[in-house]
Design a protein around this motif. Structure first.
Motif, PDB file in Angstrom:
ATOM      1  N   SER A  92       0.507  -1.099   0.053  1.00 15.01           N
ATOM      2  CA  SER A  92       0.205   0.322  -0.220  1.00 15.01           C
ATOM      3  C   SER A  92       0.868   1.399   0.134  1.00 15.01           C
ATOM      4  O   SER A  92       0.696   2.151  -0.320  1.00 15.01           O
ATOM      5  CB  SER A  92      -0.952  -0.145   1.089  1.00 15.01           C
ATOM      6  N   THR A 141      -6.200  -1.752   3.991  1.00 14.96           N
ATOM      7  CA  THR A 141      -7.123  -0.576   3.926  1.00 14.96           C
ATOM      8  C   THR A 141      -8.236  -0.049   4.374  1.00 14.96           C
ATOM      9  O   THR A 141      -9.213  -1.183   3.661  1.00 14.96           O
ATOM     10  CB  THR A 141      -6.425   0.693   2.857  1.00 14.96           C
ATOM     11  N   SER A 186      -6.632  -5.579  -0.047  1.00 14.81           N
ATOM     12  CA  SER A 186      -6.668  -4.348   0.268  1.00 14.81           C
ATOM     13  C   SER A 186      -6.079  -4.448   1.933  1.00 14.81           C
ATOM     14  O   SER A 186      -7.239  -5.290   2.461  1.00 14.81           O
ATOM     15  CB  SER A 186      -6.839  -2.854  -0.148  1.00 14.81           C
TER      16      SER A 186
END
Length: 199
Positions: free
Chosen positions: A74, A169, A167
């Protein structure tokens, strides 16, 4: 066997490493604690997060390993936390945890951002579990590497590479693991037989 392990990682993305510690009990449960040093005060450490895994299927806990890893590449400065646990039924479970906006563990107890279980027949040896993380596939994100020993076939070692997709996040981060396993059979004549397979 190891039932306590630690690793340094920048879990909250502040540019400074935190200390992650995992400790387990023989009954198969284990807990994770993440601690940040609070300035220069020796007694001013701050606990960023706590986590408990109690779902063990009745098996005893034999071994624990832990590592920080940037699983989603990320580039936000945050590392995810990977924990591997080996049980008396020769099952190895791998879970990954991520940080929330405040820097504490985002996942509730007995849940994980990503998890994967190594089939029992791929770890039936007696040696300690080994875990490492790094971008060994040159993908721009870290992979998880497990080293396991096997009694059958005799004197065989398995290197399992876990690739994470998704991901870490957002408010509900979710990733999935896929694997590639490399097995090495040590021969008395010093020849090595390598086999690569996926699953």
């Amino acid at each position: 066997a190891t039932r306590i392990a630690s690793a340094a990682l920048d879990f909250d993305g502040d540019g400074l490493d935190e200390l992650a510690v995992v400790g387990g009990k023989a009954n198969g449960t284990f807990g994770v604690r993440i601690v940040r040093r609070n300035g220069g005060v020796p007694t001013g450490n701050v606990q960023l997060g706590t986590y408990e895994w109690t779902s063990n299927g009745g098996a005893l806990l034999l071994d624990l390993a832990i590592s920080g890893a940037d699983l989603d590449g990320s580039r936000d400065g945050r590392e995810e936390l990977v924990v591997a646990a080996r049980y008396s039924n020769n099952v190895v479970r791998v879970i990954a945890l991520s940080a929330n906006a405040s820097g504490s563990i985002a996942q509730a107890n007995n849940t994980a951002m990503a998890q994967w279980t190594l089939p029992a027949n791929e770890f039936n040896g007696t040696a300690n579990l080994r875990l490492a993380a790094g971008d060994v596939l040159l993908e721009g994100r870290d992979q998880v590497v497990l080293l396991s020993t096997r009694d059958s076939p005799s004197q065989t070692y398995a290197y399992t590479i876990l690739r994470a997709a998704g991901s870490a996040t957002g408010t509900t981060p979710a990733m999935t693991f896929t694997r590639r396993t490399l097995t090495e059979e040590a021969m008395a004549s010093q020849f090595v037989k390598l086999t690569l397979h996926g699953g």
